[in-house]
Design a protein around this motif. Structure first.
Motif, mmCIF file in Angstrom:
data_model
loop_
_atom_site.group_PDB
_atom_site.id
_atom_site.type_symbol
_atom_site.label_atom_id
_atom_site.label_comp_id
_atom_site.label_asym_id
_atom_site.label_seq_id
_atom_site.Cartn_x
_atom_site.Cartn_y
_atom_site.Cartn_z
ATOM 1 N N GLY A 17 0.663 -1.088 -0.239
ATOM 2 C CA GLY A 17 0.072 -0.696 -0.196
ATOM 3 C C GLY A 17 1.101 1.530 -0.241
ATOM 4 O O GLY A 17 2.157 0.517 0.074
ATOM 5 N N ARG B 156 -3.417 5.075 2.148
ATOM 6 C CA ARG B 156 -4.552 6.207 0.948
ATOM 7 C C ARG B 156 -5.649 4.933 1.110
ATOM 8 O O ARG B 156 -4.738 4.130 0.740
ATOM 9 N N GLU B 157 -6.373 5.570 1.027
ATOM 10 C CA GLU B 157 -7.818 4.831 1.142
ATOM 11 C C GLU B 157 -8.292 4.608 -0.311
ATOM 12 O O GLU B 157 -8.124 5.481 -1.468
ATOM 13 N N ALA B 158 -8.831 3.617 -0.813
ATOM 14 C CA ALA B 158 -9.571 3.170 -1.562
ATOM 15 C C ALA B 158 -10.485 4.321 -1.769
ATOM 16 O O ALA B 158 -11.566 5.306 -1.865
ATOM 17 N N SER B 159 -10.231 4.289 -3.166
ATOM 18 C CA SER B 159 -11.058 5.808 -3.663
ATOM 19 C C SER B 159 -12.478 5.281 -4.610
ATOM 20 O O SER B 159 -13.739 5.876 -4.430
ATOM 21 N N THR B 160 -12.509 3.928 -4.838
ATOM 22 C CA THR B 160 -13.554 3.516 -5.555
ATOM 23 C C THR B 160 -14.216 1.716 -3.850
ATOM 24 O O THR B 160 -13.824 2.273 -3.125
ATOM 25 N N GLU B 161 -15.408 0.835 -4.804
ATOM 26 C CA GLU B 161 -16.100 0.510 -4.012
ATOM 27 C C GLU B 161 -14.743 -0.608 -4.034
ATOM 28 O O GLU B 161 -13.955 -1.256 -4.682
ATOM 29 N N VAL B 162 -14.944 -0.930 -3.169
ATOM 30 C CA VAL B 162 -13.958 -2.560 -2.174
ATOM 31 C C VAL B 162 -14.568 -3.879 -2.260
ATOM 32 O O VAL B 162 -15.138 -3.652 -2.099
ATOM 33 N N ASN C 266 -18.148 -0.282 0.528
ATOM 34 C CA ASN C 266 -18.345 0.706 0.024
ATOM 35 C C ASN C 266 -17.502 1.984 1.320
ATOM 36 O O ASN C 266 -17.747 3.031 1.181
ATOM 37 N N ASP D 274 -5.929 1.435 0.307
ATOM 38 C CA ASP D 274 -5.276 1.077 -1.089
ATOM 39 C C ASP D 274 -4.882 0.189 -1.171
ATOM 40 O O ASP D 274 -3.725 0.219 -1.157
ATOM 41 N N MET E 163 1.064 0.214 -7.818
ATOM 42 C CA MET E 163 0.412 1.247 -6.739
ATOM 43 C C MET E 163 0.660 2.499 -6.752
ATOM 44 O O MET E 163 -0.188 3.579 -6.621
#
Length: 528
Positions: A281, A289-295, A303, A308, A403
């Motif tokens: 990561g 850093r956070e995922a910007s889309t659904e996981v 979501n 990320d 990444m």
């Protein structure tokens, strides 16, 4: 002093931290019941650095209990998913995109009633109490043990979810209720899915949290217990019982926070190599850093807050094949993983008298590790060992490259017991740093975790009012962090994100603000 514990698939790590000093760190095997592994870790920590139990001010634990239960489809409560959205949303009912095996594992039952709001808070339809009562009575007949309630745009207005929860609590006293407005972000299906997962884990959470608390108390420690969340912050045991889904990615997050603490770098790539997987990561301002889309979790789109992180099946317990050296005598190219012996490493690896060739055996043969009996891997060819290590380096370099956000060289911090498998430089990426105490960085990340608060919803931003709306969102995030146990004087806003929603009228803007601060330990300890 703080104690940080991280329960991984292979190892359970524990550290004793005082201020910015790591007094001791230990690594023990994860056990099938997990709690006895924590007992062993605490005992080993006391042996490594004797301490008075009364001097420990807090214990922070990161656990894999809940993500494992979902992935394996075990110990999930019979769950109902009640959506407030009619006459809209009927074409895609709750659980529509769930794998069949998990619907069956939680005996999932969908319900649709009238309700919901538009993006600006206008009602789609009024909530009809009779419909909720009818649904509740059907749930009772079918043995539902936990309920997830979702409503269209509930992050904008949670009015109907709260009303429905009151009705359900009256009709089904004692049944836990999870509200999507308190769990997920904007995006109905993904938020609803996260809430259903949370509801399915609520009964398990009661037992798990009680077991973790008992492990700590058996060690004579009376300090408050906290669990790590996905975003690198903490929650107390009562919140953990209510929101077990918030712990899903605590392992990788703890490792990344620990890497920042040990290396002093706030912006870098982190590679955490454990016994089963390598998690990669990016750190931004000291937080993942956070995922910007659904996981996707266990095949379900969600979501809620998740780092990320990309994971690959490379770790100390990974099976090594090819070159004619593995237990099957296979030739061809050397491969490492993705399958692993996991917490059975000390029974299955060659250096421990087992019959499976693992990455740990390769590390011992290469002189990178001194565990087990090195004579048991003396027969491995030097060229084969070099090829296996090169394969590991190439696979990890590829993921780090995916990444990063630019072609510029990136600083790489390697942590975890398996990080000895990595080369000193990743081809095409940059040099690799291994800070002191890197093997227990995940437990250190748990021990130093702070408390956070977040706001994520759609605001109407009138012309000339942007700064006013942002200030209000920031103030709300700070208040939420304080309510969660943070010292107000230490709280800082660490992340602000604005996304204008041009397809909606009225200056609609999705604003997300995150604030974090230091835990107020003395006040909470006194309240126990």
């Amino acid at each position: 002093m703080h104690i940080g514990i991280d329960v991984g698939g292979t190892n359970t790590d524990a550290v004793l931290v005082e201020g910015s000093r790591v007094l001791a760190g230990v690594k023990t095997s994860t056990t099938e019941d997990v709690s006895s592994g924590i007992d062993a870790a605490l005992a080993a920590l006391a042996d490594a650095h004797p301490f008075e139990a009364g001097h420990v001010r807090a214990v922070m634990i990161g656990t894999t209990h809940f993500i494992n239960a979902l992935v394996e489809g075990r110990r999930l409560a019979p769950t109902a998913a009640l959506r407030l959205g009619l006459p809209a949303t009927a074409s895609l009912p709750p659980l529509v995109d769930w794998p069949d095996r998990l619907v069956q594992a939680c005996s999932g039952r969908p319900y649709l009633v009238h309700g919901g709001h538009e993006f600006d808070g206008r009602r789609i339809a009024d909530l009809r109490e009779a419909e909720v009562v009818a649904a509740a009575r059907d749930m009772a007949e079918r043995g539902v043990a936990s309920i997830a309630v979702s409503s269209v745009f509930s992050p904008v207005s949670a009015e109907f979810e709260e009303q429905a929860a009151d009705i359900l609590a009256r009709e089904l006293p004692g049944v836990p209720i999870s509200l999507s407005s308190q769990i997920g972000r904007v995006g109905l299906l993904e938020r609803e899915n996260a809430t259903v997962i949370n509801a399915a884990l609520r009964l398990l959470a009661d037992g798990v949290v009680a077991g973790l608390d008992e492990s700590v108390r058996r060690a004579g420690i009376t300090a408050p217990l906290y669990l790590s969340q996905n975003d690198g912050t903490l929650m107390d045991v009562e919140r953990a019982r209510a929101y077990p889904v918030a712990t899903f990615a605590s392992g990788p997050t703890n490792s990344m926070r620990g890497a920042a603490f040990l290396s002093g770098h706030t912006d870098c790539a982190v590679v955490d190599v454990g016994g089963t997987t390598a998690d990669i990561g990016m750190l931004t301002r000291g937080f993942p850093r956070e995922a910007s889309t659904e996981v996707e979790v266990a095949g379900i789109r969600t979501n809620f807050r998740m780092p990320d992180v990309l994971s690959i099946g490379i770790g100390g317990g990974s099976l090594v094949r090819g070159g004619g050296h593995d237990s099957g005598g296979h030739g061809g190219p050397v491969t490492v993983g993705p399958d692993s012996v996991g917490f059975r490493l000390t029974q299955r690896a060659l250096v421990f008298g087992g019959d499976v060739l693992t990455a740990t055996d390769v590390a011992v043969a290469a002189g990178l590790a001194d565990v087990g009996d090195a004579s048991l891997v003396a027969h491995l060819d030097a060229s084969f060992v070099a090829a296996a290590l090169a394969r590991i380096g190439a696979d990890v370099a590829e993921v780090v490259d995916r990444m990063r956000l630019s072609a510029e060289p990136v600083r790489v911090v390697a942590v975890g017991g398996g990080s000895i498998l990595l080369p000193d430089e990743l081809a095409g990426v940059g040099p690799v740093e291994r800070p002191e105490n890197h093997a227990v960085a995940n437990a250190i990340g748990a021990a130093i975790a702070q408390v956070g608060g977040e706001v994520d919803r759609v605001f109407t931003v009138a012309p000339g009012q942007r700064d006013v709306v942002l200030d209000a969102a920031k103030s709300e995030a700070v208040d939420r962090a304080v309510a969660a146990g943070a010292d107000r004087s230490s709280v800082q806003v660490v992340d602000v994100d604005e996304v204008p929603m041009a397809y909606l009228p009225g200056g609609a803007t999705r604003i997300r603000v995150r604030a974090v601060g230091d835990l107020v330990l003395d006040a909470l300890a006194g309240a126990r």
